[in-house]
Design an enzyme around this catalytic site. Structure first.
Site, PDB file in Angstrom:
ATOM      1  N   ASP A  26      -0.225  16.923  40.646  1.00 53.73           N
ATOM      2  CA  ASP A  26       0.929  16.764  41.543  1.00 53.73           C
ATOM      3  C   ASP A  26       0.558  16.074  42.862  1.00 53.73           C
ATOM      4  O   ASP A  26      -0.568  16.200  43.338  1.00 53.73           O
ATOM      5  CB  ASP A  26       1.511  18.157  41.842  1.00 53.73           C
ATOM      6  CG  ASP A  26       2.922  18.065  42.394  1.00 53.73           C
ATOM      7  OD1 ASP A  26       3.530  16.983  42.323  1.00 53.73           O
ATOM      8  OD2 ASP A  26       3.415  19.091  42.908  1.00 53.73           O
ATOM      9  N   ARG A  30       3.913  11.555  47.006  1.00 57.69           N
ATOM     10  CA  ARG A  30       3.656  11.729  48.446  1.00 57.69           C
ATOM     11  C   ARG A  30       2.447  10.914  48.903  1.00 57.69           C
ATOM     12  O   ARG A  30       2.418  10.360  49.987  1.00 57.69           O
ATOM     13  CB  ARG A  30       3.456  13.230  48.766  1.00 57.69           C
ATOM     14  CG  ARG A  30       4.767  13.962  48.953  1.00 57.69           C
ATOM     15  CD  ARG A  30       4.597  15.443  48.854  1.00 57.69           C
ATOM     16  NE  ARG A  30       4.394  15.871  47.475  1.00 57.69           N
ATOM     17  CZ  ARG A  30       3.986  17.083  47.114  1.00 57.69           C
ATOM     18  NH1 ARG A  30       3.739  17.979  48.038  1.00 57.69           N
ATOM     19  NH2 ARG A  30       3.850  17.384  45.838  1.00 57.69           N
ATOM     20  N   TRP A  31       1.460  10.813  48.044  1.00 62.21           N
ATOM     21  CA  TRP A  31       0.271  10.023  48.353  1.00 62.21           C
ATOM     22  C   TRP A  31       0.696   8.558  48.567  1.00 62.21           C
ATOM     23  O   TRP A  31       0.247   7.909  49.521  1.00 62.21           O
ATOM     24  CB  TRP A  31      -0.724  10.126  47.188  1.00 62.21           C
ATOM     25  CG  TRP A  31      -2.009   9.397  47.366  1.00 62.21           C
ATOM     26  CD1 TRP A  31      -3.163   9.892  47.896  1.00 62.21           C
ATOM     27  CD2 TRP A  31      -2.282   8.032  46.997  1.00 62.21           C
ATOM     28  NE1 TRP A  31      -4.140   8.920  47.884  1.00 62.21           N
ATOM     29  CE2 TRP A  31      -3.628   7.774  47.344  1.00 62.21           C
ATOM     30  CE3 TRP A  31      -1.523   7.011  46.414  1.00 62.21           C
ATOM     31  CZ2 TRP A  31      -4.229   6.544  47.117  1.00 62.21           C
ATOM     32  CZ3 TRP A  31      -2.113   5.775  46.197  1.00 62.21           C
ATOM     33  CH2 TRP A  31      -3.458   5.555  46.548  1.00 62.21           C
ATOM     34  N   GLU A  73      11.238  17.820  32.035  1.00 61.80           N
ATOM     35  CA  GLU A  73      12.166  17.581  33.156  1.00 61.80           C
ATOM     36  C   GLU A  73      11.942  16.212  33.815  1.00 61.80           C
ATOM     37  O   GLU A  73      12.804  15.730  34.551  1.00 61.80           O
ATOM     38  CB  GLU A  73      12.001  18.671  34.232  1.00 61.80           C
ATOM     39  CG  GLU A  73      12.525  20.050  33.831  1.00 61.80           C
ATOM     40  CD  GLU A  73      11.617  20.780  32.838  1.00 61.80           C
ATOM     41  OE1 GLU A  73      10.387  20.584  32.884  1.00 61.80           O
ATOM     42  OE2 GLU A  73      12.158  21.524  31.994  1.00 61.80           O
ATOM     43  N   ASN A  74      10.780  15.601  33.560  1.00 57.44           N
ATOM     44  CA  ASN A  74      10.465  14.332  34.238  1.00 57.44           C
ATOM     45  C   ASN A  74      11.342  13.154  33.795  1.00 57.44           C
ATOM     46  O   ASN A  74      11.364  12.113  34.455  1.00 57.44           O
ATOM     47  CB  ASN A  74       8.982  13.964  34.055  1.00 57.44           C
ATOM     48  CG  ASN A  74       8.045  14.802  34.907  1.00 57.44           C
ATOM     49  OD1 ASN A  74       6.887  15.010  34.556  1.00 57.44           O
ATOM     50  ND2 ASN A  74       8.527  15.305  36.040  1.00 57.44           N
ATOM     51  N   ARG A  77      13.693  11.341  36.296  1.00 55.99           N
ATOM     52  CA  ARG A  77      13.219  10.354  37.294  1.00 55.99           C
ATOM     53  C   ARG A  77      13.765   8.964  36.975  1.00 55.99           C
ATOM     54  O   ARG A  77      14.158   8.693  35.841  1.00 55.99           O
ATOM     55  CB  ARG A  77      11.684  10.332  37.284  1.00 55.99           C
ATOM     56  CG  ARG A  77      11.149  11.671  37.749  1.00 55.99           C
ATOM     57  CD  ARG A  77       9.672  11.666  37.905  1.00 55.99           C
ATOM     58  NE  ARG A  77       9.268  12.973  38.395  1.00 55.99           N
ATOM     59  CZ  ARG A  77       8.268  13.197  39.238  1.00 55.99           C
ATOM     60  NH1 ARG A  77       7.547  12.195  39.670  1.00 55.99           N
ATOM     61  NH2 ARG A  77       7.980  14.413  39.633  1.00 55.99           N
TER      62      ARG A  77
HETATM   63  C1  FPP Z   1       3.525  14.529  39.574  1.00 54.09           C
HETATM   64  O1  FPP Z   1       3.471  13.961  40.891  1.00 54.09           O
HETATM   65  C2  FPP Z   1       3.008  13.574  38.598  1.00 54.09           C
HETATM   66  C3  FPP Z   1       3.662  13.162  37.454  1.00 54.09           C
HETATM   67  C4  FPP Z   1       4.988  13.664  37.097  1.00 54.09           C
HETATM   68  C5  FPP Z   1       3.090  12.152  36.545  1.00 54.09           C
HETATM   69  C6  FPP Z   1       1.616  12.228  36.286  1.00 54.09           C
HETATM   70  C7  FPP Z   1       1.212  11.059  35.480  1.00 54.09           C
HETATM   71  C8  FPP Z   1       0.119  10.284  35.703  1.00 54.09           C
HETATM   72  C9  FPP Z   1      -0.903  10.588  36.724  1.00 54.09           C
HETATM   73  C10 FPP Z   1      -0.111   9.017  34.934  1.00 54.09           C
HETATM   74  C11 FPP Z   1      -0.518   9.078  33.502  1.00 54.09           C
HETATM   75  C12 FPP Z   1      -1.580  10.006  33.116  1.00 54.09           C
HETATM   76  C13 FPP Z   1      -2.745   9.698  32.472  1.00 54.09           C
HETATM   77  C14 FPP Z   1      -3.491  10.779  31.849  1.00 54.09           C
HETATM   78  C15 FPP Z   1      -3.331   8.349  32.376  1.00 54.09           C
HETATM   79  P1  FPP Z   1       4.835  13.640  41.665  1.00 54.09           P
HETATM   80  O2  FPP Z   1       5.287  12.280  41.281  1.00 54.09           O
HETATM   81  O3  FPP Z   1       5.845  14.702  41.379  1.00 54.09           O
HETATM   82  O4  FPP Z   1       4.371  13.685  43.162  1.00 54.09           O
HETATM   83  P2  FPP Z   1       5.269  14.111  44.405  1.00 54.09           P
HETATM   84  O5  FPP Z   1       5.594  15.563  44.252  1.00 54.09           O
HETATM   85  O6  FPP Z   1       4.376  13.855  45.571  1.00 54.09           O
HETATM   86  O7  FPP Z   1       6.501  13.236  44.409  1.00 54.09           O
END
Ligand code: FPP
Length: 248
Positions: A26, A30-31, A73-74, A77
Site C-alpha cells: 500500500d 501517495r508516493w 474491490e480494485n 479504480r
Molecule cells: C495499493 O496502493 C496498491 C495496489 C492496489 C496495486 C499494487 C500493484 C502493483 C505494485 C503492481 C503490480 C505488482 C507486481 C507484483 C508486479 P494504493 O494505490 O492504494 O496507494 P494509495 O493508498 O497511496 O493511493
C-alpha cells in the site's frame, strides 16, 4: 519508561525467521502524489519494490511470500490505473518465466483469475505450470482476490461436495475447510506487513490471518526496502506467540 532503556536488537536471528510473510503493498498512489507523478508511476515503483523484496526474501530463506496485487474491490479504480497494474503484472510474469530455471521460484495465484484478460490468464497458467516442479521458495500473488469472496466460495464448494456425497467425513474441520480456500496447501502467514500507515487488513487473508503477527509501518510501499523488512522481522522475533495458550 523502561522500554526507553531496553536494548534494541539490530539484527534478526536466522533460525527463527517467519516461514510465511504476506504483504499489502500500500501507498503507491501517495508516493506518486508526493512527487507530482501520476498514480501509475507509484505502481511501477511499487512493482520494483516487490522485485527487490522477493529477491531478499529468497536470499534470506523465507519460504512463502504472499502479496496483495489486486483486490476484488480494485476494479472501482479508473480504467487507466487498472490497465497499468495489469500491464505491470504481465511484464513481471514475462520476466519470471524467462528467469524460472535460474530462480526456481514456485508461483501460485490466489483469487478469481477468470475475469482477467485472456493474455494475462495464459501467462498465469504458463507461470504456474512451469514453476510447479520447484519446491523451494514460493511466491503467491493475490489477484482479483478478496477474502470474503474466498470464504463464500469455499462454503459453496463444500456444500456442493456435501450434497453430491463426495465427502467421506461429515464433520467439518478447520483443516478440511482450509482446503477449499484459494490458499489450500499453503501454511498460514506468520506475519502480515502493511506499509503506508493504514492499520487494517482490507479483506486480505481474513481466514488465514487468525494467528498472524501484524506489522504496520508508515513507510510507503515504494520506499520499503531490505532494511524495512529487517525491522519487521526483528519486531516479529520480539513477539510472544501463544496461540491462545499461556507462556511456557
Ligand atoms: C495499493 O496502493 C496498491 C495496489 C492496489 C496495486 C499494487 C500493484 C502493483 C505494485 C503492481 C503490480 C505488482 C507486481 C507484483 C508486479 P494504493 O494505490 O492504494 O496507494 P494509495 O493508498 O497511496 O493511493
Amino acid at each position: 519508561m523502561l522500554s526507553l532503556f531496553r536494548k534494541k536488537k539490530h539484527t534478526w536471528e536466522p533460525d527463527r525467521l517467519p516461514r510465511h510473510i504476506a504483504i499489502i503493498m500500500d501507498g503507491n498512489g501517495r508516493w506518486a502524489a508526493k512527487r507530482a507523478l501520476p498514480r501509475t508511476a507509484g505502481h511501477a515503483a511499487g512493482a520494483e519494490t516487490f522485485r527487490r523484496i522477493a529477491t531478499y526474501c529468497k536470499d534470506i530463506g523465507i519460504e512463502y511470500l504472499t502479496i496483495y496485487a489486486f483486490s476484488t474491490e480494485n476494479w472501482k479504480r479508473p480504467d487507466g490505473e487498472v490497465s497499468k497494474i495489469m500491464e505491470l503484472l504481465e511484464k513481471y510474469l514475462h520476466e519470471a518465466i524467462a528467469k524460472m530455471e535460474r530462480d526456481k521460484v514456485k508461483m501460485k495465484f490466489l483469487g478469481d483469475t477468470t475475469l482477467l484478460s485472456p493474455g494475462l490468464r495464459a501467462l498465469i497458467a504458463e507461470t504456474q505450470e512451469l514453476s510447479d516442479k520447484f519446491d523451494g521458495v514460493q511466491v503467491n500473488i493475490c489477484l482479483n482476490y478478496g477474502s470474503r469472496d474466498e470464504i463464500m466460495r469455499a462454503a459453496e464448494h463444500y456444500a456442493e461436495d456435501m450434497i453430491a456425497g463426495r465427502l467421506s467425513a461429515d464433520k467439518l474441520t478447520e483443516e478440511i475447510f482450509s482446503n477449499y480456500m484459494f490458499s489450500a496447501g499453503i501454511p498460514d502467514p506468520d506475519m502480515i506487513i502493511r506499509p503506508s500507515g493504514e492499520v487494517r487488513l482490507s479483506n486480505f487473508l481474513l481466514w488465514q490471518s487468525a494467528y498472524a503477527e501484524l506489522y504496520f509501518t508508515d513507510v510507503l510501499w515504494p520506499d520499503f526496502n531490505e532494511r524495512e523488512l529487517d525491522r519487521a522481522i526483528i519486531s516479529f522475533q520480539e513477539r510472544d506467540r501463544r496461540y491462545g495458550g499461556i507462556k511456557k
